[in-house]
Design a protein around this motif. Structure first.
Motif, PDB file in Angstrom:
ATOM      1  N   LYS A 154      36.422  54.677  45.049  1.00  0.00           N
ATOM      2  CA  LYS A 154      36.472  53.741  46.170  1.00  0.00           C
ATOM      3  C   LYS A 154      37.150  52.438  45.738  1.00  0.00           C
ATOM      4  O   LYS A 154      38.021  51.915  46.437  1.00  0.00           O
ATOM      5  N   ASN A 155      36.735  51.926  44.572  1.00  0.00           N
ATOM      6  CA  ASN A 155      37.308  50.666  44.093  1.00  0.00           C
ATOM      7  C   ASN A 155      38.796  50.786  43.810  1.00  0.00           C
ATOM      8  O   ASN A 155      39.555  49.840  44.021  1.00  0.00           O
ATOM      9  N   LEU A 156      39.221  51.959  43.326  1.00  0.00           N
ATOM     10  CA  LEU A 156      40.641  52.172  43.027  1.00  0.00           C
ATOM     11  C   LEU A 156      41.490  51.956  44.275  1.00  0.00           C
ATOM     12  O   LEU A 156      42.537  51.299  44.226  1.00  0.00           O
ATOM     13  N   GLY A 157      41.028  52.494  45.413  1.00  0.00           N
ATOM     14  CA  GLY A 157      41.776  52.327  46.660  1.00  0.00           C
ATOM     15  C   GLY A 157      41.902  50.861  47.059  1.00  0.00           C
ATOM     16  O   GLY A 157      42.978  50.409  47.496  1.00  0.00           O
ATOM     17  N   ILE A 158      40.814  50.097  46.891  1.00  0.00           N
ATOM     18  CA  ILE A 158      40.834  48.676  47.247  1.00  0.00           C
ATOM     19  C   ILE A 158      41.721  47.896  46.281  1.00  0.00           C
ATOM     20  O   ILE A 158      42.495  47.022  46.686  1.00  0.00           O
ATOM     21  N   ILE A 159      41.609  48.202  44.982  1.00  0.00           N
ATOM     22  CA  ILE A 159      42.449  47.524  43.979  1.00  0.00           C
ATOM     23  C   ILE A 159      43.927  47.737  44.285  1.00  0.00           C
ATOM     24  O   ILE A 159      44.724  46.791  44.262  1.00  0.00           O
ATOM     25  N   GLU A 160      44.301  48.993  44.595  1.00  0.00           N
ATOM     26  CA  GLU A 160      45.710  49.280  44.869  1.00  0.00           C
ATOM     27  C   GLU A 160      46.175  48.578  46.135  1.00  0.00           C
ATOM     28  O   GLU A 160      47.276  48.012  46.185  1.00  0.00           O
ATOM     29  N   GLU A 161      45.344  48.583  47.149  1.00  0.00           N
ATOM     30  CA  GLU A 161      45.691  47.910  48.411  1.00  0.00           C
ATOM     31  C   GLU A 161      45.973  46.426  48.184  1.00  0.00           C
ATOM     32  O   GLU A 161      46.983  45.887  48.639  1.00  0.00           O
ATOM     33  N   ILE A 162      45.086  45.754  47.446  1.00  0.00           N
ATOM     34  CA  ILE A 162      45.231  44.312  47.220  1.00  0.00           C
ATOM     35  C   ILE A 162      46.394  44.031  46.271  1.00  0.00           C
ATOM     36  O   ILE A 162      47.127  43.045  46.444  1.00  0.00           O
ATOM     37  N   ALA A 163      46.601  44.898  45.265  1.00  0.00           N
ATOM     38  CA  ALA A 163      47.729  44.713  44.340  1.00  0.00           C
ATOM     39  C   ALA A 163      49.065  44.781  45.092  1.00  0.00           C
ATOM     40  O   ALA A 163      49.957  43.943  44.884  1.00  0.00           O
ATOM     41  N   LYS A 164      49.204  45.754  45.981  1.00  0.00           N
ATOM     42  CA  LYS A 164      50.449  45.906  46.737  1.00  0.00           C
ATOM     43  C   LYS A 164      50.664  44.735  47.691  1.00  0.00           C
ATOM     44  O   LYS A 164      51.767  44.191  47.806  1.00  0.00           O
ATOM     45  N   GLU A 165      49.591  44.316  48.361  1.00  0.00           N
ATOM     46  CA  GLU A 165      49.684  43.163  49.269  1.00  0.00           C
ATOM     47  C   GLU A 165      50.087  41.909  48.500  1.00  0.00           C
ATOM     48  O   GLU A 165      50.925  41.123  48.961  1.00  0.00           O
ATOM     49  N   HIS A 166      49.474  41.730  47.324  1.00  0.00           N
ATOM     50  CA  HIS A 166      49.746  40.546  46.507  1.00  0.00           C
ATOM     51  C   HIS A 166      51.209  40.529  46.053  1.00  0.00           C
ATOM     52  O   HIS A 166      51.885  39.488  46.157  1.00  0.00           O
ATOM     53  N   LEU A 167      51.693  41.641  45.557  1.00  0.00           N
ATOM     54  CA  LEU A 167      53.075  41.696  45.061  1.00  0.00           C
ATOM     55  C   LEU A 167      54.079  41.495  46.196  1.00  0.00           C
ATOM     56  O   LEU A 167      55.098  40.820  46.024  1.00  0.00           O
ATOM     57  N   GLN A 168      53.794  42.072  47.357  1.00  0.00           N
ATOM     58  CA  GLN A 168      54.689  41.906  48.502  1.00  0.00           C
ATOM     59  C   GLN A 168      54.747  40.443  48.949  1.00  0.00           C
ATOM     60  O   GLN A 168      55.808  39.933  49.292  1.00  0.00           O
ATOM     61  N   LYS A 169      53.612  39.760  48.900  1.00  0.00           N
ATOM     62  CA  LYS A 169      53.543  38.388  49.398  1.00  0.00           C
ATOM     63  C   LYS A 169      54.110  37.374  48.416  1.00  0.00           C
ATOM     64  O   LYS A 169      54.816  36.440  48.815  1.00  0.00           O
ATOM     65  N   PHE A 170      53.813  37.540  47.120  1.00  0.00           N
ATOM     66  CA  PHE A 170      54.118  36.484  46.154  1.00  0.00           C
ATOM     67  C   PHE A 170      55.247  36.814  45.165  1.00  0.00           C
ATOM     68  O   PHE A 170      55.756  35.909  44.503  1.00  0.00           O
ATOM     69  N   TRP A 171      55.642  38.093  45.041  1.00  0.00           N
ATOM     70  CA  TRP A 171      56.608  38.478  44.020  1.00  0.00           C
ATOM     71  C   TRP A 171      57.902  39.046  44.607  1.00  0.00           C
ATOM     72  O   TRP A 171      58.988  38.711  44.130  1.00  0.00           O
ATOM     73  N   ASP A 172      57.784  39.920  45.594  1.00  0.00           N
ATOM     74  CA  ASP A 172      58.974  40.570  46.148  1.00  0.00           C
ATOM     75  C   ASP A 172      59.955  39.531  46.698  1.00  0.00           C
ATOM     76  O   ASP A 172      59.566  38.580  47.385  1.00  0.00           O
TER      77      ASP A 172
END
Length: 489
Positions: A154-172
């Motif tokens: 369960k935590n893996l899904g949340i970690i991946e979701e937040i990691a992708k959102e974070h990278l899209q917002k602040f890095w891409d």
């Protein structure tokens, strides 16, 4: 006026004299009935101050191992005593010392925290060292949420979701980013989501600001005066705990109003903890639970963000290591559909990437020390440790010792292949009863973020010579600005 000044000066002299007398009578009077006890060798330095400033000097240079090795050579002993933060402190510097402390928790030793922790976290002298039963209960809940296979999935899904959102917002789309603050934002956002189910970005931003004040003051000089880091940390801790208590109170009401849905309690740590307390017919004390939540955020947030910073630093400096990580992560990515989520089986395939993370943790351990207190007299390695003395598990003493890690300053992930590591020489997560219960969660955080980061970019340091320093916690000296190079599709 002169009389008032003289009286004030006299009071100051009396206070200093009493403090020195109290220190010596308490710290040095170990066992007057036996003058032949063989105590660990070492110097306690100046009264009260001891060798604290010398230690802090090495801490700021991030070369604590030099403080340790100099004294080991001087005293011809693998363990030694000193006086640090106002306490007689025995430095345990061997794998055997680590094993001894791990296996004797609550038997010969117990956790000990500097007084600054009590003040910042709003605790009485004994609250941070709860009963073994209460500690076991808290650790069981933490382990249930962070370590069991179902929770990890369960935590893996949340970690991946937040990691992708974070990278899209602040890095891409960026050519340059300041990495360390962004990594702290990622791990703090994740902690708020998993521990409290807080998702509002403004609330998270407000909590993160308070949390930064706390971390800056934890190991600062304990001067509780307006404007000091210590004072700001105390005030920030009070404020953040009040906010947590409001969240806890609201969550408790929600749970009580939906008794039939208690089993659906795995969505966040706070809910799970409250449900478990209610099932056991135990009172949920909001102020105590707020401290527990804060302690878990301290453990889950800052350590992971610092480790990620270390990893980014080494991958920028060592292109051959980056290429191997990139190859491994692209093998995982190419084995899946475009939008298919990572699984625990995918994470298990990231063995080289985890070796890289492990080597970063060896060279740059996030925590320089943990402390214990002797709860009875005992012997170790031919020396007698008196009751009340403090013991310091010196991580750097084994992590950067050539006896256990050849060429200790070299970054070499292959050290962690097979069974090469001397038992108890590599201890970034502690061990024994107090081993970090969230270590598997930390592993997921790090590997999932690495996966999505190297899929997108390679990078270089803006300041090639930038190093990790301790100020007082481990951070990149200039917050690790990096230039991003997007992979061509």
């Amino acid at each position: 006026m002169m009389e008032i000044f003289s009286l004030f000066l006299l009071l100051v002299i009396l206070f200093i004299s009493f403090t020195i007398f109290f220190f010596f009578s308490k710290a040095y009077k170990t066992n007057p009935t036996n003058e032949n006890l063989k105590l660990p060798p070492g110097s306690t330095g100046w009264p009260i101050i001891g060798e604290t400033f010398e230690y802090i000097k090495m801490v700021r240079k991030n070369c604590i191992e030099n403080f340790i090795s100099e004294r080991q050579k001087k005293y011809q002993s693998k363990i030694f005593k000193t006086s640090y933060i106002g306490q007689i402190m025995v430095f345990m510097c061997t794998p055997e010392g680590n094993k001894f402390l791990f296996s004797n928790d609550s038997k010969l030793v117990k956790p000990w925290y500097p007084k600054t922790f009590d003040k910042i976290f709003g605790q009485s002298d004994n609250t941070l060292s709860e009963s073994p039963e209460e500690i076991a209960s808290i650790r069981k809940t933490v382990a249930t949420f962070f370590s069991q296979p179902e929770a990890l999935r369960k935590n893996l899904g949340i970690i991946e979701e937040i990691a992708k959102e974070h990278l899209q917002k602040f890095w891409d789309g960026k050519e340059e980013v300041i990495a360390h603050p962004l990594l702290k934002n990622f791990t703090f956002t994740l902690s708020c989501r998993l521990l409290l189910n807080v998702r509002d970005l403004e609330t998270i931003k407000e909590l993160e600001k308070l949390f930064s004040c706390i971390m800056a003051g934890i190991i600062s000089l304990p001067v509780d005066f307006p404007g000091t880091k210590f004072n700001r940390a105390i005030r920030a801790s009070k404020e953040i705990r009040k906010k947590f208590e409001v969240i806890i109170r609201k969550r408790k009401v929600e749970i009580m109003e939906n008794v039939g849905k208690w089993e659906d309690s795995s969505k966040d740590f706070l809910t799970l903890f409250i449900v478990q307390k209610l099932k056991d017919n135990k009172e949920v004390i909001e102020s105590e639970l707020a401290v527990t939540i804060l302690g878990n955020i301290v453990a889950a947030h800052d350590n992971s963000s610092t480790t990620l910073s270390s990893i980014l630093k080494y991958l920028a400096e060592l292109p051959e290591v980056y290429e191997e990580v990139y190859r491994e992560q692209m093998e995982v990515a190419n084995s899946k559909g475009n939008e298919e989520a990572l699984s625990l089986e995918d994470v298990k395939k990231m063995s080289y990437s985890w070796n890289v993370a492990s080597e970063a943790l060896r060279l740059q351990p996030t925590t320089a020390s943990t402390f214990r207190e002797a709860i009875t007299d005992f012997n170790f390695d031919g020396y007698r440790i008196p009751k009340g003395w403090k013991l310091h598990r010196a991580v750097h003493a084994t992590h950067k010792n050539s006896e256990y890690f050849p060429e200790p300053d070299k970054f070499d992930p292959s050290r962690f292949e097979g069974n090469k590591i001397v038992p108890y020489s590599y201890v970034p997560f502690g061990g024994g009863a107090h081993i970090c219960p969230g270590r598997e969660y930390a592993r997921l955080q790090i590997l999932v973020f690495m996966h999505h980061l190297v899929k997108r970019f390679r990078w270089e340091k803006v300041f090639p010579d930038e190093q990790m320093i301790r100020n007082p916690i481990l951070v990149p000296a200039k917050n690790l600005p990096i230039r991003l190079h997007h992979h061509l599709e």
